[in-house]
Write a protein that holds these residues in place. Structure first.
Motif, PDB file in Angstrom:
ATOM      1  N   PRO A  41      -1.109   3.459   2.764  1.00 40.43           N
ATOM      2  CA  PRO A  41      -1.694   2.114   2.868  1.00 40.43           C
ATOM      3  C   PRO A  41      -2.153   1.562   1.512  1.00 40.43           C
ATOM      4  O   PRO A  41      -2.068   0.358   1.270  1.00 40.43           O
ATOM      5  CB  PRO A  41      -2.898   2.307   3.795  1.00 40.43           C
ATOM      6  N   VAL A  42      -2.607   2.425   0.630  1.00 37.30           N
ATOM      7  CA  VAL A  42      -3.040   1.996  -0.707  1.00 37.30           C
ATOM      8  C   VAL A  42      -1.829   1.512  -1.508  1.00 37.30           C
ATOM      9  O   VAL A  42      -1.874   0.457  -2.153  1.00 37.30           O
ATOM     10  CB  VAL A  42      -3.772   3.136  -1.441  1.00 37.30           C
ATOM     11  N   ILE A  43      -0.746   2.262  -1.444  1.00 39.85           N
ATOM     12  CA  ILE A  43       0.490   1.876  -2.139  1.00 39.85           C
ATOM     13  C   ILE A  43       1.015   0.563  -1.557  1.00 39.85           C
ATOM     14  O   ILE A  43       1.431  -0.332  -2.296  1.00 39.85           O
ATOM     15  CB  ILE A  43       1.554   2.989  -2.035  1.00 39.85           C
ATOM     16  N   ALA A  44       0.989   0.434  -0.246  1.00 34.84           N
ATOM     17  CA  ALA A  44       1.470  -0.791   0.399  1.00 34.84           C
ATOM     18  C   ALA A  44       0.707  -2.011  -0.106  1.00 34.84           C
ATOM     19  O   ALA A  44       1.307  -3.021  -0.482  1.00 34.84           O
ATOM     20  CB  ALA A  44       1.339  -0.675   1.921  1.00 34.84           C
ATOM     21  N   GLN A  45      -0.607  -1.921  -0.148  1.00 36.03           N
ATOM     22  CA  GLN A  45      -1.415  -3.063  -0.584  1.00 36.03           C
ATOM     23  C   GLN A  45      -1.225  -3.351  -2.071  1.00 36.03           C
ATOM     24  O   GLN A  45      -1.059  -4.495  -2.477  1.00 36.03           O
ATOM     25  CB  GLN A  45      -2.884  -2.820  -0.274  1.00 36.03           C
ATOM     26  N   ALA A  46      -1.226  -2.317  -2.879  1.00 32.81           N
ATOM     27  CA  ALA A  46      -1.141  -2.505  -4.335  1.00 32.81           C
ATOM     28  C   ALA A  46       0.213  -3.050  -4.779  1.00 32.81           C
ATOM     29  O   ALA A  46       0.293  -3.806  -5.742  1.00 32.81           O
ATOM     30  CB  ALA A  46      -1.427  -1.191  -5.049  1.00 32.81           C
ATOM     31  N   LEU A  47       1.275  -2.676  -4.071  1.00 29.24           N
ATOM     32  CA  LEU A  47       2.614  -3.068  -4.512  1.00 29.24           C
ATOM     33  C   LEU A  47       3.271  -4.108  -3.610  1.00 29.24           C
ATOM     34  O   LEU A  47       4.445  -4.435  -3.792  1.00 29.24           O
ATOM     35  CB  LEU A  47       3.500  -1.838  -4.646  1.00 29.24           C
ATOM     36  N   GLY A  48       2.541  -4.600  -2.624  1.00 28.69           N
ATOM     37  CA  GLY A  48       3.060  -5.676  -1.795  1.00 28.69           C
ATOM     38  C   GLY A  48       4.072  -5.255  -0.751  1.00 28.69           C
ATOM     39  O   GLY A  48       4.912  -6.052  -0.354  1.00 28.69           O
ATOM     40  N   PHE A  49       3.990  -4.017  -0.272  1.00 30.13           N
ATOM     41  CA  PHE A  49       4.879  -3.546   0.787  1.00 30.13           C
ATOM     42  C   PHE A  49       4.174  -3.637   2.135  1.00 30.13           C
ATOM     43  O   PHE A  49       2.941  -3.641   2.202  1.00 30.13           O
ATOM     44  CB  PHE A  49       5.283  -2.076   0.560  1.00 30.13           C
ATOM     45  N   HIS A  50       4.938  -3.637   3.206  1.00 29.24           N
ATOM     46  CA  HIS A  50       4.348  -3.534   4.543  1.00 29.24           C
ATOM     47  C   HIS A  50       3.933  -2.085   4.742  1.00 29.24           C
ATOM     48  O   HIS A  50       4.618  -1.166   4.289  1.00 29.24           O
ATOM     49  CB  HIS A  50       5.369  -3.959   5.601  1.00 29.24           C
ATOM     50  N   TYR A  51       2.820  -1.873   5.421  1.00 26.07           N
ATOM     51  CA  TYR A  51       2.308  -0.510   5.552  1.00 26.07           C
ATOM     52  C   TYR A  51       3.267   0.418   6.293  1.00 26.07           C
ATOM     53  O   TYR A  51       3.306   1.617   6.030  1.00 26.07           O
ATOM     54  CB  TYR A  51       0.916  -0.508   6.204  1.00 26.07           C
ATOM     55  N   THR A  52       4.067  -0.107   7.227  1.00 27.94           N
ATOM     56  CA  THR A  52       5.001   0.778   7.934  1.00 27.94           C
ATOM     57  C   THR A  52       6.110   1.272   7.001  1.00 27.94           C
ATOM     58  O   THR A  52       6.617   2.369   7.173  1.00 27.94           O
ATOM     59  CB  THR A  52       5.630   0.095   9.164  1.00 27.94           C
ATOM     60  N   THR A  53       6.466   0.463   6.021  1.00 27.09           N
ATOM     61  CA  THR A  53       7.474   0.881   5.044  1.00 27.09           C
ATOM     62  C   THR A  53       6.970   2.078   4.251  1.00 27.09           C
ATOM     63  O   THR A  53       7.671   3.081   4.096  1.00 27.09           O
ATOM     64  CB  THR A  53       7.816  -0.281   4.084  1.00 27.09           C
ATOM     65  N   THR A  54       5.755   1.983   3.744  1.00 26.43           N
ATOM     66  CA  THR A  54       5.228   3.101   2.950  1.00 26.43           C
ATOM     67  C   THR A  54       4.945   4.313   3.825  1.00 26.43           C
ATOM     68  O   THR A  54       5.115   5.447   3.369  1.00 26.43           O
ATOM     69  CB  THR A  54       3.971   2.679   2.163  1.00 26.43           C
ATOM     70  N   GLN A  55       4.545   4.103   5.081  1.00 27.38           N
ATOM     71  CA  GLN A  55       4.333   5.243   5.992  1.00 27.38           C
ATOM     72  C   GLN A  55       5.646   5.985   6.224  1.00 27.38           C
ATOM     73  O   GLN A  55       5.688   7.208   6.243  1.00 27.38           O
ATOM     74  CB  GLN A  55       3.768   4.769   7.343  1.00 27.38           C
ATOM     75  N   ARG A  56       6.720   5.231   6.430  1.00 24.60           N
ATOM     76  CA  ARG A  56       8.038   5.831   6.661  1.00 24.60           C
ATOM     77  C   ARG A  56       8.477   6.640   5.442  1.00 24.60           C
ATOM     78  O   ARG A  56       8.981   7.756   5.569  1.00 24.60           O
ATOM     79  CB  ARG A  56       9.035   4.711   6.964  1.00 24.60           C
ATOM     80  N   HIS A  57       8.266   6.102   4.253  1.00 26.25           N
ATOM     81  CA  HIS A  57       8.644   6.818   3.039  1.00 26.25           C
ATOM     82  C   HIS A  57       7.732   8.006   2.787  1.00 26.25           C
ATOM     83  O   HIS A  57       8.158   9.024   2.247  1.00 26.25           O
ATOM     84  CB  HIS A  57       8.670   5.867   1.835  1.00 26.25           C
TER      85      HIS A  57
END
Length: 187
Positions: A155-171
């Motif tokens: 979730p931190v990466i998602a917010q900082a880099l403008g991704f959707h949280y499900t994208t970063t969770q999947r990765h």
């Protein structure tokens, strides 16, 4: 005559490059100035921050923050710090943008201005330049995103880099991360 069968392209079929190769490519892009500056900076942003080319090309001069002692890049919220050797290249690109001589582009705010008035550079233009530098775009982005979600909660990466949280969770899951219980909320 036998039928020709072409397998359908499925997103996610490509594998990320290794972390060793990603770091080697970053080192080469930062130190070897034989490639075109705009292609090198775009490739670095792809390999460092896992940004898709469309989002990289959509960056404007206003997305670069130099008000403090560090150079920040507005990819998400809050703006992301840019490490020193990359910051120098980013600022050099800002000051030496191409396609600025036409009357219609003189006031363009794009970091990667295109040839058409009011438009940024296209992925069809920059993609081959990046590949000519030896950077595989999708496997490079996947490697960067996998590494980022191993270093910090998804979730931190998602917010900082403008991704959707499900994208970063999947990765995060694909990379075998250990931030399983992080919720991003105060406890």
């Amino acid at each position: 005559m036998p039928r020709l069968h072409i397998a359908a392209h499925r997103p996610g079929q490509q594998s990320p490059i290794t972390q060793h190769r990603r770091i080697g490519l970053l080192r080469k892009l930062i130190t070897d100035d034989t490639g075109e500056l705009r292609a090198r900076v775009a490739a670095i942003l792809l390999l460092l921050y896992a940004q898709p080319l469309g989002r990289i090309l959509g960056l404007t001069l206003d997305d670069i923050d130099t008000t403090g002692s560090d150079v920040l890049l507005r990819l998400g919220d809050p703006p992301t710090p840019v490490p020193e050797p990359v910051a120098d290249l980013l600022l050099a690109l800002r000051d030496q943008r191409t396609n600025m001589r036409t009357a219609t582009n003189r006031n363009a705010r794009w970091l990667f201005p295109g040839r058409r008035a009011g438009q940024p550079l296209t992925t069809r233009t920059i993609g081959p330049l990046i590949r000519d530098l030896g950077v595989p775009t999708i496997p490079g982005r996947l490697a960067a995103l996998h590494q980022l979600v191993l270093q910090a909660p998804a979730p931190v990466i998602a917010q900082a880099l403008g991704f959707h949280y499900t994208t970063t969770q999947r990765h995060h899951a694909a990379a075998g991360g250990t931030w399983n219980r992080y919720t991003g909320r105060d406890g």
